[in-house]
Design a protein around this motif. Structure first.
Motif, PDB file in Angstrom:
ATOM      1  N   TYR A 161       0.784  -1.228   0.000  1.00 32.87           N
ATOM      2  CA  TYR A 161       0.000   0.000   0.000  1.00 32.87           C
ATOM      3  C   TYR A 161       0.821   1.286   0.000  1.00 32.87           C
ATOM      4  N   SER A 162       2.099   1.228   0.278  1.00 34.62           N
ATOM      5  CA  SER A 162       2.904   2.451   0.327  1.00 34.62           C
ATOM      6  C   SER A 162       3.849   2.511  -0.865  1.00 34.62           C
ATOM      7  N   SER A 163       3.632   3.468  -1.737  1.00 34.43           N
ATOM      8  CA  SER A 163       4.518   3.647  -2.886  1.00 34.43           C
ATOM      9  C   SER A 163       5.863   4.214  -2.469  1.00 34.43           C
ATOM     10  N   ASP A 164       5.924   4.780  -1.275  1.00 35.22           N
ATOM     11  CA  ASP A 164       7.132   5.441  -0.767  1.00 35.22           C
ATOM     12  C   ASP A 164       7.990   4.515   0.091  1.00 35.22           C
ATOM     13  N   TYR A 165       7.435   3.377   0.496  1.00 33.78           N
ATOM     14  CA  TYR A 165       8.076   2.558   1.523  1.00 33.78           C
ATOM     15  C   TYR A 165       9.463   2.073   1.112  1.00 33.78           C
ATOM     16  N   ALA A 166       9.589   1.513  -0.084  1.00 33.68           N
ATOM     17  CA  ALA A 166      10.866   0.935  -0.502  1.00 33.68           C
ATOM     18  C   ALA A 166      11.968   1.990  -0.551  1.00 33.68           C
ATOM     19  N   ARG A 167      11.586   3.255  -0.809  1.00 29.32           N
ATOM     20  CA  ARG A 167      12.582   4.315  -0.951  1.00 29.32           C
ATOM     21  C   ARG A 167      13.052   4.861   0.389  1.00 29.32           C
ATOM     22  N   VAL A 168      12.156   4.948   1.364  1.00 28.24           N
ATOM     23  CA  VAL A 168      12.508   5.645   2.600  1.00 28.24           C
ATOM     24  C   VAL A 168      12.402   4.773   3.836  1.00 28.24           C
ATOM     25  N   ALA A 169      12.207   3.463   3.660  1.00 27.87           N
ATOM     26  CA  ALA A 169      12.148   2.575   4.819  1.00 27.87           C
ATOM     27  C   ALA A 169      13.452   2.654   5.584  1.00 27.87           C
ATOM     28  N   GLU A 170      13.433   2.089   6.780  1.00 21.73           N
ATOM     29  CA  GLU A 170      14.537   2.255   7.721  1.00 21.73           C
ATOM     30  C   GLU A 170      15.764   1.456   7.272  1.00 21.73           C
ATOM     31  N   HIS A 171      16.513   2.028   6.340  1.00 23.40           N
ATOM     32  CA  HIS A 171      17.713   1.367   5.825  1.00 23.40           C
ATOM     33  C   HIS A 171      18.905   1.757   6.701  1.00 23.40           C
ATOM     34  N   TYR A 172      19.014   1.119   7.844  1.00 23.25           N
ATOM     35  CA  TYR A 172      20.088   1.456   8.768  1.00 23.25           C
ATOM     36  C   TYR A 172      21.388   0.773   8.362  1.00 23.25           C
ATOM     37  N   PRO A 173      22.519   1.378   8.719  1.00 29.67           N
ATOM     38  CA  PRO A 173      23.808   0.735   8.419  1.00 29.67           C
ATOM     39  C   PRO A 173      23.951  -0.583   9.167  1.00 29.67           C
ATOM     40  N   ASP A 174      24.768  -1.473   8.615  1.00 29.77           N
ATOM     41  CA  ASP A 174      25.076  -2.699   9.331  1.00 29.77           C
ATOM     42  C   ASP A 174      26.321  -2.475  10.201  1.00 29.77           C
ATOM     43  N   GLU A 175      26.741  -3.520  10.908  1.00 39.89           N
ATOM     44  CA  GLU A 175      27.848  -3.358  11.842  1.00 39.89           C
ATOM     45  C   GLU A 175      29.137  -2.959  11.137  1.00 39.89           C
ATOM     46  N   ALA A 176      29.395  -3.534   9.976  1.00 34.53           N
ATOM     47  CA  ALA A 176      30.622  -3.182   9.253  1.00 34.53           C
ATOM     48  C   ALA A 176      30.643  -1.704   8.883  1.00 34.53           C
ATOM     49  N   GLN A 177      29.509  -1.169   8.455  1.00 31.42           N
ATOM     50  CA  GLN A 177      29.437   0.248   8.102  1.00 31.42           C
ATOM     51  C   GLN A 177      29.614   1.136   9.325  1.00 31.42           C
ATOM     52  N   MET A 178      29.037   0.730  10.468  1.00 33.88           N
ATOM     53  CA  MET A 178      29.187   1.538  11.664  1.00 33.88           C
ATOM     54  C   MET A 178      30.619   1.501  12.191  1.00 33.88           C
ATOM     55  N   ARG A 179      31.260   0.349  12.102  1.00 32.29           N
ATOM     56  CA  ARG A 179      32.670   0.288  12.483  1.00 32.29           C
ATOM     57  C   ARG A 179      33.499   1.201  11.589  1.00 32.29           C
ATOM     58  N   GLU A 180      33.176   1.225  10.311  1.00 34.92           N
ATOM     59  CA  GLU A 180      33.890   2.106   9.389  1.00 34.92           C
ATOM     60  C   GLU A 180      33.612   3.574   9.713  1.00 34.92           C
ATOM     61  N   TRP A 181      32.370   3.888  10.069  1.00 37.73           N
ATOM     62  CA  TRP A 181      32.011   5.278  10.395  1.00 37.73           C
ATOM     63  C   TRP A 181      32.805   5.762  11.610  1.00 37.73           C
ATOM     64  N   PHE A 182      32.906   4.933  12.629  1.00 37.54           N
ATOM     65  CA  PHE A 182      33.669   5.311  13.826  1.00 37.54           C
ATOM     66  C   PHE A 182      35.175   5.211  13.598  1.00 37.54           C
ATOM     67  N   GLY A 183      35.604   4.315  12.721  1.00 33.38           N
ATOM     68  CA  GLY A 183      37.030   4.120  12.510  1.00 33.38           C
ATOM     69  C   GLY A 183      37.713   3.602  13.759  1.00 33.38           C
ATOM     70  N   THR A 184      38.877   4.149  14.050  1.00 32.85           N
ATOM     71  CA  THR A 184      39.647   3.689  15.209  1.00 32.85           C
ATOM     72  C   THR A 184      38.987   4.057  16.524  1.00 32.85           C
ATOM     73  N   GLY A 185      37.975   4.919  16.489  1.00 34.29           N
ATOM     74  CA  GLY A 185      37.280   5.306  17.718  1.00 34.29           C
ATOM     75  C   GLY A 185      36.214   4.320  18.168  1.00 34.29           C
ATOM     76  N   PHE A 186      35.931   3.298  17.362  1.00 35.54           N
ATOM     77  CA  PHE A 186      34.862   2.361  17.704  1.00 35.54           C
ATOM     78  C   PHE A 186      35.146   1.664  19.035  1.00 35.54           C
ATOM     79  N   ARG A 187      34.144   1.610  19.922  1.00 37.50           N
ATOM     80  CA  ARG A 187      34.319   1.029  21.248  1.00 37.50           C
ATOM     81  C   ARG A 187      33.443  -0.191  21.525  1.00 37.50           C
ATOM     82  N   GLY A 188      32.328  -0.333  20.835  1.00 41.67           N
ATOM     83  CA  GLY A 188      31.522  -1.511  21.121  1.00 41.67           C
ATOM     84  C   GLY A 188      30.127  -1.437  20.538  1.00 41.67           C
ATOM     85  N   THR A 189      29.470  -2.587  20.528  1.00 40.45           N
ATOM     86  CA  THR A 189      28.098  -2.684  20.032  1.00 40.45           C
ATOM     87  C   THR A 189      27.330  -3.677  20.876  1.00 40.45           C
TER      88      THR A 189
END
Length: 260
Positions: A161-189
């Protein structure tokens, strides 16, 4: 999607958002305190705070909280809801331009809004406003798509029913992307189970709090609600369904030079 579109998507859904969006499990904050040395003395900047659901988590634990939110109706809702907390204030600001002073906060909290942020610009801003040895805690409730007839039926309903859903659904980063975002500052998950027990009216409100749900007047609105009623009636136990989430959190220091 333009910055204006992303910051204004929820303006016409504020009341449903306040009443029906889930909170966050207390175990998340307990983990931050126990595993990462966060204490109630730490001042929190809650970036993309919306209606204040994430801010309340920290306020209830004794933190001072500055909610940074660019959407005027959502910020006003947070100010009304949290008016009795003397350690709360809300300001008009963005993830890449918070309006906060340099090195002025101990902890940055980012909840559901993270997937709307520019990853490079927000990281630079977070580094600017954090005090030395400060941390960023980035977390969200991720709705489970599989596992029960209700969860699978709800996902099918959105896609139907939502024509917009596939485009804006909650596409959150995975763990690898979050580790990359934090870089050497990553502390835990960590990951925590969380759920809402909803009657039909609350389920309807939860659906309509989503920016991609067709509103009244749209050709898909009434058929969607009829399908929601049918799904609820087929799956409810004791007049409730379980709306299940995995709450994920990533914590670390912020390196302004590390890009995804």
């Amino acid at each position: 999607m333009s910055d204006l579109q992303s910051t204004q998507r929820f303006s016409d859904r504020v009341e449903d958002y306040v009443r029906y969006r889930p909170d966050y499990p207390p175990a998340l904050l307990q983990w931050l305190h126990r595993e990462h040395g966060v204490s109630a003395r730490w001042q929190v900047a809650d970036i993309g705070a919306g209606t204040g659901i994430s801010s309340k988590l920290f306020l209830d634990a004794g933190h001072q909280v500055i909610a940074v939110e660019p959407n005027t109706p959502m910020r006003a809702a947070a100010e009304r809801w949290l008016a009795d907390y003397p350690d709360f204030r809300a300001i008009d600001g963005r993830a890449d331009a918070s309006g906060l002073d340099d090195h002025s906060v101990d902890l940055i909290s980012v909840a559901q809004a993270f997937h709307w942020f520019d990853p490079v610009a927000s990281r630079c801003e977070f580094h600017r406003i954090l005090r030395p040895k400060g941390l960023a805690a980035i977390y969200w409730n991720s709705r489970r798509l599989l596992g029960t007839p209700f969860l699978e039926g709800y996902e099918a309903l959105l896609r139907n029913y939502s024509s917009d859903y596939a485009r804006v659904a909650e596409h959150y980063p995975d763990e690898a992307q979050m580790r990359e975002w934090f870089g050497t500052g990553f502390r835990g998950t960590a990951r925590f189970e969380h759920a809402q027990r909803l009657d039909f009216d609350a389920l309807r409100g939860r659906l309509m709090s989503s920016s991609y749900a067709p509103q009244a007047g749209h050709i898909n609105h009434e058929p969607m609600l009829r399908s929601l009623r049918e799904l609820f009636d087929a799956c409810a136990e004791h007049d409730r369904i379980s709306f299940d989430y995995d709450t994920c959190i990533y914590v670390g220091c912020v390196n302004p030079d590390k890009a995804i």
